[in-house]
Design a protein around this motif. Structure first.
Motif, mmCIF file in Angstrom:
data_model
loop_
_atom_site.group_PDB
_atom_site.id
_atom_site.type_symbol
_atom_site.label_atom_id
_atom_site.label_comp_id
_atom_site.label_asym_id
_atom_site.label_seq_id
_atom_site.Cartn_x
_atom_site.Cartn_y
_atom_site.Cartn_z
ATOM 1 N N HIS A 130 32.958 -8.102 33.599
ATOM 2 C CA HIS A 130 32.099 -6.915 33.584
ATOM 3 C C HIS A 130 31.201 -6.941 34.820
ATOM 4 O O HIS A 130 30.783 -8.015 35.266
ATOM 5 N N PRO A 131 30.863 -5.778 35.373
ATOM 6 C CA PRO A 131 29.989 -5.756 36.561
ATOM 7 C C PRO A 131 28.546 -6.073 36.219
ATOM 8 O O PRO A 131 28.073 -5.780 35.118
ATOM 9 N N VAL A 132 27.862 -6.677 37.181
ATOM 10 C CA VAL A 132 26.424 -6.905 37.082
ATOM 11 C C VAL A 132 25.742 -5.893 37.993
ATOM 12 O O VAL A 132 26.053 -5.829 39.187
ATOM 13 N N GLY A 133 24.829 -5.115 37.469
ATOM 14 C CA GLY A 133 24.143 -4.107 38.274
ATOM 15 C C GLY A 133 25.122 -3.082 38.800
ATOM 16 O O GLY A 133 25.913 -2.495 38.050
ATOM 17 N N ASP A 134 25.116 -2.879 40.123
ATOM 18 C CA ASP A 134 26.030 -1.909 40.723
ATOM 19 C C ASP A 134 27.445 -2.467 40.882
ATOM 20 O O ASP A 134 28.357 -1.753 41.295
ATOM 21 N N GLY A 135 27.642 -3.746 40.591
ATOM 22 C CA GLY A 135 28.974 -4.343 40.636
ATOM 23 C C GLY A 135 29.488 -4.648 42.025
ATOM 24 O O GLY A 135 30.633 -5.078 42.185
ATOM 25 N N LYS A 136 28.666 -4.471 43.047
ATOM 26 C CA LYS A 136 29.118 -4.702 44.413
ATOM 27 C C LYS A 136 29.200 -6.184 44.760
ATOM 28 O O LYS A 136 29.959 -6.578 45.637
ATOM 29 N N PHE A 137 28.381 -7.004 44.082
ATOM 30 C CA PHE A 137 28.334 -8.411 44.435
ATOM 31 C C PHE A 137 28.815 -9.336 43.323
ATOM 32 O O PHE A 137 29.451 -10.347 43.592
ATOM 33 N N PHE A 138 28.498 -9.011 42.078
ATOM 34 C CA PHE A 138 28.767 -9.963 41.013
ATOM 35 C C PHE A 138 29.417 -9.307 39.796
ATOM 36 O O PHE A 138 29.182 -8.137 39.501
ATOM 37 N N ASN A 139 30.236 -10.114 39.115
ATOM 38 C CA ASN A 139 30.791 -9.759 37.817
ATOM 39 C C ASN A 139 30.573 -10.942 36.885
ATOM 40 O O ASN A 139 30.242 -12.048 37.323
#
Length: 492
Positions: free
Chosen positions: A290-299
């Motif tokens: 699942h994405p963390v925040g905007d999903g650009k850096f972490f899942n």
């Protein structure tokens, strides 16, 4: 079932897919594009062929062009007189395995045996051992880097699908004409007997090439062997005229932030990056990330921990079976960092800033995730060492085993690729560059949930100093500086 998926994923990634991707995107340990003003390298795979290779040699001799032939060992053994003629007429002979099988599906020992057998055949015919190697379909495995260090692996800049007869000579000519530029390494075929090829397709190749040689002569180009192209390129690099690498270097503002130059990459690189990103999406689906925040850096994913007991900060202990929040970096982000950064300082700063920025999102995500209330710690694996402690992590050695070994290989390849002096760095500091587990107890993670950035920094620094009372504050700052100047990692 999950263990089997993990094993399959790591095998495909580390043994086969990742090395091939890195080679194609970054040119790691391979030659695929020259820096030349008027030279083009012609290369031919899969021969020799008793019908088409002699016709091709006639054409090259008539036009005064030189080329490189990557021969299949069993074909060379069958037609030694053609191999001898290739050598006598001043062309370069390279190895294309003894049989046309991909390295992805052969053991390292088998690949090595095939190459040695082909090398022996060529030496027996010409008196000289070949120095160049092209794996079938350009697919290397991770052991090829070490096992084939005495050979130069050669890929290509442009290929045209000339193994298909239905392409036709006219369409093939137009494709080749569109790529006719200095420094190009053309991949063509003088034999149509391999799997997936059409037997008479080389007739179109010879017809189209005749027109290309004529065009090149009118444009003032020379057609040369791969040895001369490599020599020309090395001279250009030594003179500092590697404009391609200059275009990739980012600018750095006074605050040390990275200003991306948005370097351009070719169609093949874009295609391979797209394939890798699609592969990552499959991984996300299989393991339900699942994405963390905007999903650009972490899942992330919530799973049960399966390692040895770990004594954490905040007087907590992580046991096998406890729930953890496992964090993964986005490969798109790593690729962009590699393309737009010229030092580990820049990469390290970027990583620690993004981690710090995203930790509040991780804490808030944990509060609403399924089984989030049962999670005991935030967990990841990285080459980030002491600097991670300033964010509230504890660092721990990875237990020896398959996971530790494959992760170590991956991260060493990564730093070789994305750091300008990565090879030297791994050689000189390899013993200090080992992946470690980063684990943050739930209690520390949740303190990030509602604090502003300005408030967080003093609090986390006090927490770190309280956890290591024997270490002076200056040493803590030194540890953080050491991270920013010398570390890079990937959470996996």
């Amino acid at each position: 079932m999950e263990i089997i998926l993990w094993i399959g994923f790591y095998f495909l990634t580390f043994y086969a897919f990742l090395p091939a991707l890195i080679s194609r995107i970054f040119g790691f340990r391979v030659f695929m594009k020259g820096q030349a003003k008027k030279e083009v390298a012609l290369t031919f795979d899969d021969g020799p062929d008793p019908v088409y290779t002699p016709k091709l040699l006639d054409l090259l001799k008539r036009e005064g062009a030189k080329a490189t032939f990557f021969v299949v060992g069993e074909n060379a053994e069958r037609y030694p007189e053609i191999v001898a003629r290739i050598h006598e007429e001043g062309h370069i002979i390279g190895i294309h395995n003894y049989v046309h099988h991909t390295n992805w599906f052969m053991r390292p020992r088998t690949v090595k045996r095939q190459i040695h057998r082909t090398s022996d055949i060529i030496k027996k015919i010409t008196g000289i051992r070949p120095m160049y190697y092209r794996p079938p379909w350009g697919m290397v495995n991770v052991f090829d880097y070490a096992n084939l260090g005495y050979l130069q692996i050669v890929l290509w800049t442009s290929l045209f699908g000339d193994w298909r007869k239905r392409l036709g000579a006219e369409k093939l000519y137009k494709r080749m004409k569109g790529k006719l530029k200095p420094g190009q390494v053309f991949l063509l075929h003088d034999c149509g007997s391999t799997f997936g090829a059409d037997r008479d397709a080389p007739a179109n190749t010879i017809s189209a090439l005749e027109r290309i040689l004529d065009d090149g002569r009118k444009m003032g180009y020379r057609f040369i062997g791969i040895d001369e192209m490599i020599e020309i390129t090395e001279r250009a690099k030594n003179k500092g005229v590697d404009t391609h690498m200059a275009a990739r270097r980012p600018q750095v503002n006074s605050d040390e932030s990275i200003v991306e130059n948005n370097p351009s990459i070719g169609f093949m690189k874009k295609l391979l990056v797209s394939v890798w990103m699609a592969y990552e999406k499959v991984f996300h689906l299989l393991f339900r990330l699942h994405p963390v925040g905007d999903g650009k850096f972490f899942n992330y994913r919530i799973r049960r921990y399966s390692g040895p007991p770990m004594d954490l900060r905040a007087n907590a202990t992580l046991h096998s079976g406890d729930y953890i929040m496992e964090i993964h970096f986005e490969n798109q982000m790593l690729f962009e960092l590699g393309m737009n950064s010229k030092s580990t300082l820049q990469i390290g700063i970027k990583i620690i800033r993004e981690m710090e920025r995203t930790l509040p999102d991780m804490a808030r995500e944990l509060a609403k995730a399924t089984n989030g209330d049962k999670v005991k710690a935030l967990y990841g694996v990285s080459m980030i060492h002491r600097g991670a402690e300033s964010l509230g992590y504890g660092t721990y050695d990875l237990p020896r085993g398959f996971f530790s070994w494959t992760t170590n290989i991956y991260l060493r390849i990564l730093i070789r690729v994305i750091h300008p002096s990565g090879n030297k760095r791994v050689r000189e500091r390899g013993e200090t560059m080992s992946p470690r587990m980063l684990i943050m107890p739930r209690e520390i993670l949740m303190t990030w949930a509602d604090e502003s950035r300005e408030k967080r920094r003093p609090d986390r620094e006090r927490t770190v100093k309280a956890d290591i009372p024997k270490q002076k504050a200056s040493e803590v700052e030194e540890a953080s500086e050491d991270f920013e100047e010398g570390s890079i990692g990937k959470l996996v």
